[in-house]
Design a protein around this motif. Structure first.
Motif, PDB file in Angstrom:
ATOM      1  N   LEU A 116       2.426  -4.326   3.947  1.00 12.71           N
ATOM      2  CA  LEU A 116       3.469  -3.222   3.704  1.00 12.71           C
ATOM      3  C   LEU A 116       3.146  -2.194   3.620  1.00 12.71           C
ATOM      4  CD1 LEU A 116       6.366  -5.654   1.078  1.00 12.71           C
ATOM      5  CD2 LEU A 116       5.612  -4.872   4.307  1.00 12.71           C
ATOM      6  N   VAL A 117       3.201  -0.705   4.207  1.00 13.11           N
ATOM      7  CA  VAL A 117       2.670   0.294   3.569  1.00 13.11           C
ATOM      8  C   VAL A 117       3.752   1.228   3.277  1.00 13.11           C
ATOM      9  CG1 VAL A 117       1.866   2.742   4.560  1.00 13.11           C
ATOM     10  CG2 VAL A 117       1.033   0.365   4.979  1.00 13.11           C
ATOM     11  N   LEU A 118       4.516   1.488   2.258  1.00 10.33           N
ATOM     12  CA  LEU A 118       5.187   1.980   1.842  1.00 10.33           C
ATOM     13  C   LEU A 118       4.666   3.814   1.730  1.00 10.33           C
ATOM     14  CD1 LEU A 118       8.255   1.551   0.409  1.00 10.33           C
ATOM     15  CD2 LEU A 118       7.121   1.649  -1.572  1.00 10.33           C
ATOM     16  N   HIS A 119       6.145   4.692   2.720  1.00 13.68           N
ATOM     17  CA  HIS A 119       5.421   5.883   1.573  1.00 13.68           C
ATOM     18  C   HIS A 119       7.003   6.717   1.721  1.00 13.68           C
ATOM     19  CE1 HIS A 119       3.879   9.575   2.486  1.00 13.68           C
ATOM     20  NE2 HIS A 119       4.308  10.209   4.377  1.00 13.68           N
ATOM     21  N   ARG A 120       7.066   7.697   0.866  1.00 12.50           N
ATOM     22  CA  ARG A 120       8.530   8.413   0.597  1.00 12.50           C
ATOM     23  C   ARG A 120       9.338   7.502   0.995  1.00 12.50           C
ATOM     24  NH1 ARG A 120       6.888  13.738   4.378  1.00 12.50           N
ATOM     25  NH2 ARG A 120       5.481  14.065   3.308  1.00 12.50           N
ATOM     26  N   GLY A 121       9.653   6.082  -0.206  1.00  7.73           N
ATOM     27  CA  GLY A 121      10.307   5.367  -0.040  1.00  7.73           C
ATOM     28  C   GLY A 121      10.913   4.422   0.824  1.00  7.73           C
ATOM     29  N   ARG A 122       9.685   4.099   2.243  1.00  7.31           N
ATOM     30  CA  ARG A 122      10.480   3.799   2.970  1.00  7.31           C
ATOM     31  C   ARG A 122       9.538   3.374   3.489  1.00  7.31           C
ATOM     32  NH1 ARG A 122      15.096   5.610   5.881  1.00  7.31           N
ATOM     33  NH2 ARG A 122      14.491   4.155   7.611  1.00  7.31           N
ATOM     34  N   ILE A 123      10.106   1.729   3.964  1.00  9.32           N
ATOM     35  CA  ILE A 123       7.918   0.968   4.396  1.00  9.32           C
ATOM     36  C   ILE A 123       7.838   1.435   6.095  1.00  9.32           C
ATOM     37  CG2 ILE A 123       7.515  -1.352   5.085  1.00  9.32           C
ATOM     38  CD1 ILE A 123       9.124  -2.104   2.953  1.00  9.32           C
ATOM     39  N   VAL A 124       6.438   2.116   6.037  1.00  6.95           N
ATOM     40  CA  VAL A 124       6.582   2.770   7.125  1.00  6.95           C
ATOM     41  C   VAL A 124       5.693   1.669   7.948  1.00  6.95           C
ATOM     42  CG1 VAL A 124       7.194   4.487   6.434  1.00  6.95           C
ATOM     43  CG2 VAL A 124       4.418   4.270   6.058  1.00  6.95           C
ATOM     44  N   ARG A 125       5.138   0.844   7.501  1.00  8.07           N
ATOM     45  CA  ARG A 125       4.144   0.282   8.338  1.00  8.07           C
ATOM     46  C   ARG A 125       3.814  -1.205   7.511  1.00  8.07           C
ATOM     47  NH1 ARG A 125       3.590   3.712  10.836  1.00  8.07           N
ATOM     48  NH2 ARG A 125       2.223   4.524  12.395  1.00  8.07           N
ATOM     49  N   ARG A 126       4.252  -2.981   8.632  1.00  7.31           N
ATOM     50  CA  ARG A 126       4.824  -4.541   7.809  1.00  7.31           C
ATOM     51  C   ARG A 126       3.304  -4.748   8.538  1.00  7.31           C
ATOM     52  NH1 ARG A 126       7.716  -8.288   5.686  1.00  7.31           N
ATOM     53  NH2 ARG A 126       6.757  -9.547   6.172  1.00  7.31           N
ATOM     54  N   GLY A 127       2.380  -5.519   8.397  1.00  3.80           N
ATOM     55  CA  GLY A 127       1.831  -6.859   9.294  1.00  3.80           C
ATOM     56  C   GLY A 127       0.203  -6.885   8.810  1.00  3.80           C
ATOM     57  N   ALA A 128       0.338  -8.208   9.802  1.00  5.52           N
ATOM     58  CA  ALA A 128      -0.960  -8.302   9.212  1.00  5.52           C
ATOM     59  C   ALA A 128      -2.226  -6.677   9.708  1.00  5.52           C
ATOM     60  CB  ALA A 128      -2.110  -9.528   9.918  1.00  5.52           C
ATOM     61  N   PRO A 129      -3.445  -7.161   8.754  1.00  4.05           N
ATOM     62  CA  PRO A 129      -4.691  -5.778   9.246  1.00  4.05           C
ATOM     63  C   PRO A 129      -4.719  -5.755  10.777  1.00  4.05           C
ATOM     64  CG  PRO A 129      -4.743  -7.083   6.656  1.00  4.05           C
ATOM     65  CD  PRO A 129      -4.024  -7.794   7.661  1.00  4.05           C
ATOM     66  N   GLU A 130      -5.071  -7.030  11.330  1.00  3.83           N
ATOM     67  CA  GLU A 130      -5.794  -6.754  12.493  1.00  3.83           C
ATOM     68  C   GLU A 130      -4.852  -6.060  13.647  1.00  3.83           C
ATOM     69  OE1 GLU A 130      -6.294  -9.459  10.949  1.00  3.83           O
ATOM     70  OE2 GLU A 130      -4.766 -11.167  12.246  1.00  3.83           O
ATOM     71  N   VAL A 131      -2.947  -6.525  13.194  1.00  2.10           N
ATOM     72  CA  VAL A 131      -1.985  -6.096  13.990  1.00  2.10           C
ATOM     73  C   VAL A 131      -2.354  -4.405  13.912  1.00  2.10           C
ATOM     74  CG1 VAL A 131       0.319  -6.717  14.057  1.00  2.10           C
ATOM     75  CG2 VAL A 131      -0.959  -8.395  14.070  1.00  2.10           C
ATOM     76  N   LEU A 132      -2.151  -4.557  12.441  1.00  7.20           N
ATOM     77  CA  LEU A 132      -1.477  -2.531  12.417  1.00  7.20           C
ATOM     78  C   LEU A 132      -2.930  -1.512  12.730  1.00  7.20           C
ATOM     79  CD1 LEU A 132      -0.772  -2.900   8.307  1.00  7.20           C
ATOM     80  CD2 LEU A 132       0.875  -2.727  10.699  1.00  7.20           C
ATOM     81  N   VAL A 133      -4.117  -2.403  12.906  1.00  7.41           N
ATOM     82  CA  VAL A 133      -5.299  -1.538  13.720  1.00  7.41           C
ATOM     83  C   VAL A 133      -4.871  -1.736  15.357  1.00  7.41           C
ATOM     84  CG1 VAL A 133      -7.683  -1.755  13.960  1.00  7.41           C
ATOM     85  CG2 VAL A 133      -6.424  -2.155  11.761  1.00  7.41           C
TER      86      VAL A 133
ATOM     87  N   LEU B 221       0.854  -0.733   0.008  1.00 10.64           N
ATOM     88  CA  LEU B 221       0.453  -0.217   0.185  1.00 10.64           C
ATOM     89  C   LEU B 221       0.781   1.277  -0.502  1.00 10.64           C
ATOM     90  CD1 LEU B 221      -3.120  -0.705   2.953  1.00 10.64           C
ATOM     91  CD2 LEU B 221      -3.433   0.229   0.375  1.00 10.64           C
ATOM     92  N   GLY B 222       0.753   2.246  -0.374  1.00 12.20           N
ATOM     93  CA  GLY B 222       1.220   3.206  -0.418  1.00 12.20           C
ATOM     94  C   GLY B 222       0.462   4.686  -1.799  1.00 12.20           C
ATOM     95  N   PRO B 223       0.501   5.693  -1.576  1.00 12.91           N
ATOM     96  CA  PRO B 223      -0.643   6.897  -2.107  1.00 12.91           C
ATOM     97  C   PRO B 223       0.722   7.169  -3.375  1.00 12.91           C
ATOM     98  CG  PRO B 223       1.580   7.651  -0.487  1.00 12.91           C
ATOM     99  CD  PRO B 223       1.503   6.590   0.334  1.00 12.91           C
ATOM    100  N   ASN B 224       0.094   7.305  -4.009  1.00  5.56           N
ATOM    101  CA  ASN B 224       0.510   8.380  -5.443  1.00  5.56           C
ATOM    102  C   ASN B 224       2.028   8.568  -5.221  1.00  5.56           C
ATOM    103  OD1 ASN B 224      -1.701   7.083  -7.401  1.00  5.56           O
ATOM    104  ND2 ASN B 224      -2.308   9.152  -6.811  1.00  5.56           N
ATOM    105  N   GLY B 225       3.536   8.534  -5.765  1.00  7.53           N
ATOM    106  CA  GLY B 225       4.853   8.872  -5.681  1.00  7.53           C
ATOM    107  C   GLY B 225       5.329   8.178  -4.439  1.00  7.53           C
ATOM    108  N   ALA B 226       4.767   6.410  -3.888  1.00 10.28           N
ATOM    109  CA  ALA B 226       4.869   6.084  -2.813  1.00 10.28           C
ATOM    110  C   ALA B 226       6.579   5.837  -3.233  1.00 10.28           C
ATOM    111  CB  ALA B 226       4.389   6.145  -1.582  1.00 10.28           C
ATOM    112  N   GLY B 227       6.959   5.264  -4.485  1.00  9.47           N
ATOM    113  CA  GLY B 227       7.527   4.181  -4.650  1.00  9.47           C
ATOM    114  C   GLY B 227       7.123   2.818  -4.792  1.00  9.47           C
ATOM    115  N   LYS B 228       5.745   2.537  -5.493  1.00 16.58           N
ATOM    116  CA  LYS B 228       5.710   1.245  -5.463  1.00 16.58           C
ATOM    117  C   LYS B 228       6.040   0.716  -6.835  1.00 16.58           C
ATOM    118  CE  LYS B 228       1.343   1.942  -4.540  1.00 16.58           C
ATOM    119  NZ  LYS B 228       0.903   3.890  -5.121  1.00 16.58           N
ATOM    120  N   SER B 229       5.651   1.439  -7.713  1.00 15.63           N
ATOM    121  CA  SER B 229       5.846   0.806  -9.179  1.00 15.63           C
ATOM    122  C   SER B 229       7.569   1.013  -9.422  1.00 15.63           C
ATOM    123  CB  SER B 229       5.614   1.715 -10.040  1.00 15.63           C
ATOM    124  OG  SER B 229       3.908   1.872 -10.396  1.00 15.63           O
TER     125      SER B 229
END
Lengths: 546, 292
Positions: free
Chosen positions: B208-225, B38-46
């Motif tokens: 995996l949540v990617l933001h500005r080129g870095r992984i800022v969160r990682r885990g199962a949805p319930e763990v992240l929540v 997951l990541g917003p546009n321009g996060a570095g996913k592509s």
């Protein structure tokens, strides 16, 4: 200003603003102006054949130079007409324009006005180049004296031709919405030009010369009998044939434009998909999970080359543009072979005439196809966005490049075989006897296939090195024009002879083909292009640089 | 003993000339299953997916695909990945069957009989059997997308990289693609890149949540929540009052509802009595992760 006029002017203004930022808009007048200058200043460009003692600045010679330039310039007319009308669809702006207040007439009117303004500016380079060339050769005073002789053919030939052809190409672009249709029409116009000019040079006049969309034939017919003393001083004659020719082509252009204004749409018509084959015409595989059982492995080089060659040859030969150019080429070769082969020719002479017709009249089509599809080989996968899928496959880059080139050569070979067969069949029908086969087939390979394989390879290298599709196309076409222009003058030089294929003179050829020269040129060009391809291949990258 | 990951990334860095890092020290490892990126546009996913697909060399780092060092032996890695880019196309005059056969051949699926069977099976699997001999130009957008999926599946690769696959699809096609992706993830690692949180929430057990080129969160949805549970508050406030709340509170979501502004804030206590406790969602996690 009324709303409708204001909207049309806005369309024209936007188009002109875009054109101003296009490097090609500056390149077009530069090419025409330099050709005109090089001719008028006594340079190596010989635009008027068989000029004899008549000076280059003579009104007759200037008029014929203008007709030659405007015929060459129709490539530019085609490009401009195609760009202004097809760009909005290509960049997907058409739907935005079509859903606003803009009406079809306003849109097309604005686009056409902009196209004509651009074309007028481009073609104005011809009198400027001629005048500057005359000034460079004979001084400003002499050039000032010749100003009328420069402006008269511009007003009577260049502008009306530009207008007629521009209207026709613009209208077809608006109605068909396809580049290949415009290019195809351009080739038909060139063919009519060649046919009418051939007729005029052969003594025909009147209606036969009306067919020429570039107005060369009426001028040639009207001045054919002039002695050199008259040609040196007399102005361009405006006779009934020239007036009829211009009236006919302007009327055709105006009618086509009227049809476009009545029928064309701003947005590209929605393509209606063909009905799908009836479901169940073949049962789906019983094991839909069969794909899971097969693993991939990096492929060996030759298998990759074969696979890529087949793929490229298939998409090329199914392309509408390729098929249109091939069909027009075959038609052109058939007509000219029919005309060239004497009815009572021996099998050897008939085959030689057929080969001469094929090499002469297929050249333009093969050059265009080789240049365009060498460029497609470099750009198409990227433009169609197939490149990321292909680049992520475990296939060697060198093998993919080699396969792509091999596929292009295979498609070229099919086309050459078609053109050669058509010329041979025309000779067969014309003479009623079977022309020589074995030597004809071998000569078709040496004189037709090999030069165009080498040309295609060199075009591919230019595309890879220049890394700009349009610029590379123009460079290749310009190089061909220069090569054709200097060819006649350079034949006396030993090094040029070594690199050029011997001319196919039917009578001499029937007695014994100059194989040594053809084989030497073939070997030289295949070696040169092979080295160039090998060097350029290093620049082909997969994916994106880091 | 845990199985070796099918896809492992260490210290990945990519920097474009004159810009910030597109990827900055990215590291993760995944085994069989569906991982949402997951990541917003321009996060570095592509960029990350292109590097993993061997289409772009990173400035630094290491990529291992099914045990193969992808930077040292790209061809071997390419045989083990299936890649569905965000944007792709095909020659319009060729048919799905011809194209798939070509990709299968170049992927190294041999011999002929096996390849033909695999191609036909794939066409049936992605529901393109009935249109297998139609030119691509006659296919709908959803059909082309499914053809892209089939190309990615050629050679049954153990690692699938899928970049924003559902963006242009209607709900029905989107659902079909989800089903297929979930099914594929049973035996292979599927990295599913998207900016649509709902897609990830519906499909993935690992995010995996990617933001500005870095992984800022990682885990199962319930763990992240979990860290947001009991700390998420929501209220509708008048338009004019919203700026004051934004200045004083940690607002993670902000949207217009019926002319008012619905604000979601994170905090240990409700900012005002108007704010009520709300169950956090993956959307909230994502919004909170990319807020800074």
């Amino acid at each position: 200003m009324s709303g409708a006029l204001a909207r049309a002017v806005a369309v024209a203004r936007l188009e002109l603003a875009v054109q101003r930022r296009e490097p090609l808009t500056a390149l077009y007048p530069l090419v025409l102006g330099l050709l005109a200058f090089a001719y008028a200043s006594g340079g190596p460009v010989e635009l008027v054949p068989a000029r004899g003692p008549v000076p280059r600045g003579a009104p007759w010679a200037l008029a014929l130079a203008c007709t030659g330039l405007v015929a060459f310039g129709q490539v530019i007319t085609t490009m401009v007409a195609a760009t202004v009308i097809l760009r909005d669809r290509a960049v997907r702006m058409d739907a935005l324009l079509a859903t606003g207040a803009l009406r079809r007439v306003e849109y097309l009117g604005g686009k056409l006005a902009a196209a004509l303004v651009v074309l007028l500016a481009v073609y104005a380079a011809i009198p400027v180049g001629l005048w500057l060339g005359l000034a460079a050769d004979g001084g400003v005073v002499r050039a000032l004296d010749a100003t009328g002789a420069v402006l008269r053919p511009f007003a009577l030939l260049v502008v009306p031709v530009m207008l007629g052809v521009g209207l026709l190409q613009f209208a077809l672009g608006a109605l068909a919405g396809r580049l290949w249709a415009i290019v195809g029409q351009g080739l038909v116009l060139l063919w009519l030009w060649g046919a009418a000019l051939g007729a005029a040079e052969g003594g025909a006049s009147g209606a036969a010369t009306w067919l020429d969309p570039f107005a060369s034939a009426p001028v040639v017919a009207a001045t054919r009998a002039w002695p050199d003393t008259v040609r040196a001083v007399a102005p361009l004659p405006v006779d009934a044939s020239l007036v009829a020719n211009r009236a006919l082509w302007l009327a055709i252009g105006a009618l086509a434009a009227a049809l476009a204004f009545a029928r064309a749409t701003i947005a590209a018509p929605v393509a209606v998909p063909r009905a799908s084959p009836a479901a169940g015409d073949a049962a789906p595989p019983a094991r839909v999970d069969a794909w899971r059982a097969v693993a991939a492995a990096p492929l060996d080089g030759w298998a990759t080359v074969r696979a890529q060659a087949g793929y490229v040859a298939r998409w090329m030969m199914r392309d509408a543009g390729w098929r249109v150019l091939a069909a027009l080429g075959a038609l052109n070769v058939a007509v000219n072979a029919w005309r060239a082969v004497p009815r009572d020719a021996s099998p050897a002479l008939a085959a030689a005439h057929a080969l001469a017709a094929a090499t002469m009249h297929a050249r333009l089509f093969l050059i265009l196809l080789a240049t365009i599809y060498a460029g497609e080989l470099v750009w198409r996968e990227r433009e169609q966005r197939t490149a990321p899928l292909l680049d992520a496959l475990p296939a060697r880059t060198g093998a993919l490049v080699t396969g792509g080139l091999a596929g292009t050569v295979a498609a070229q070979a099919v086309l050459v075989a078609l053109l050669a067969a058509v010329a041979w069949l025309a000779a067969l029908v014309r003479t009623g006897a079977v022309p020589e086969v074995a030597r004809y087939a071998a000569a078709s390979v040496a004189w037709l296939l090999v030069p165009f394989v080498a040309w295609m390879a060199c075009s591919w290298v230019v595309h890879v090195v220049v890394a700009n599709k349009v610029a590379a196309h123009l460079l290749c076409i310009a190089a061909w024009v220069v090569a054709v222009t200097v060819d006649g003058r350079m034949r006396t030089h030993g090094w040029w002879r070594a690199l050029g294929w011997p001319a196919v003179e039917p009578a001499a050829f029937a007695a014994g083909a100059p194989w040594d020269g053809a084989l030497a040129a073939s070997a030289a060009w295949l070696a040169l292009s092979g080295v160039a391809v090998a060097a350029a291949s290093r620049r082909v990258a997969r994916g994106e640089p880091g | 003993m845990t199985a070796a990951p099918l896809l492992a990334v260490e210290g990945l860095r990519v920097r474009y000339a004159g810009g910030p890092a597109a990827l900055d020290d990215v590291a993760f490892a995944v085994g069989a299953g569906l991982t949402g990126l997951l990541g917003p546009n321009g996060a570095g996913k592509s960029t990350l997916l292109r590097v993993l697909a061997t289409l772009q060399r990173p400035d630094a780092g290491r990529v291992t695909i099914a045990g193969v060092d992808a930077l040292a032996d790209a061809d071997a890695a390419r045989a083990r990945i299936g890649y569905l880019p965000q944007e792709f196309g095909f020659p319009p005059a060729l048919t799905p069957r011809e194209l798939l056969a070509h990709f299968a051949l170049l992927k190294g699926v041999a011999p002929d009989g096996t390849r033909r069977d695999a191609v036909d099976a794939l066409l049936a699997r992605v529901n393109l059997w009935d249109v297998r001999d139609r030119p691509v130009k006659a296919l709908s957008g959803g059909m082309r997308q499914r053809l892209g999926v089939a190309v990615a599946l050629v050679g049954a690769p153990p690692v699938l990289l899928v970049d924003e696959p559902t963006v242009a699809l209607d709900p029905h096609e989107r659902h079909r693609l989800h089903d297929l992706v979930v099914e594929l993830a049973d035996t292979r690692a599927v990295l599913f890149s998207t900016h649509l949180v709902a897609d990830v929430e519906a499909l993935c057990r690992d995010v995996l949540v990617l933001h500005r080129g870095r992984i800022v969160r990682r885990g199962a949805p319930e763990v992240l929540v979990a860290p947001l549970a009991g700390r998420t508050w929501r209220a509708r406030v008048p338009h004019a009052a919203a700026p004051a709340v934004r200045e004083t509170q940690r607002v993670i979501r902000d949207r217009l509802v019926g002319g008012e502004v619905e604000l979601t804030v994170v905090g240990d206590v409700a900012p005002t009595p108007a704010f009520v406790a709300t169950a956090p969602t993956l959307d909230d996690v994502f919004a909170e992760a990319i807020r800074t």
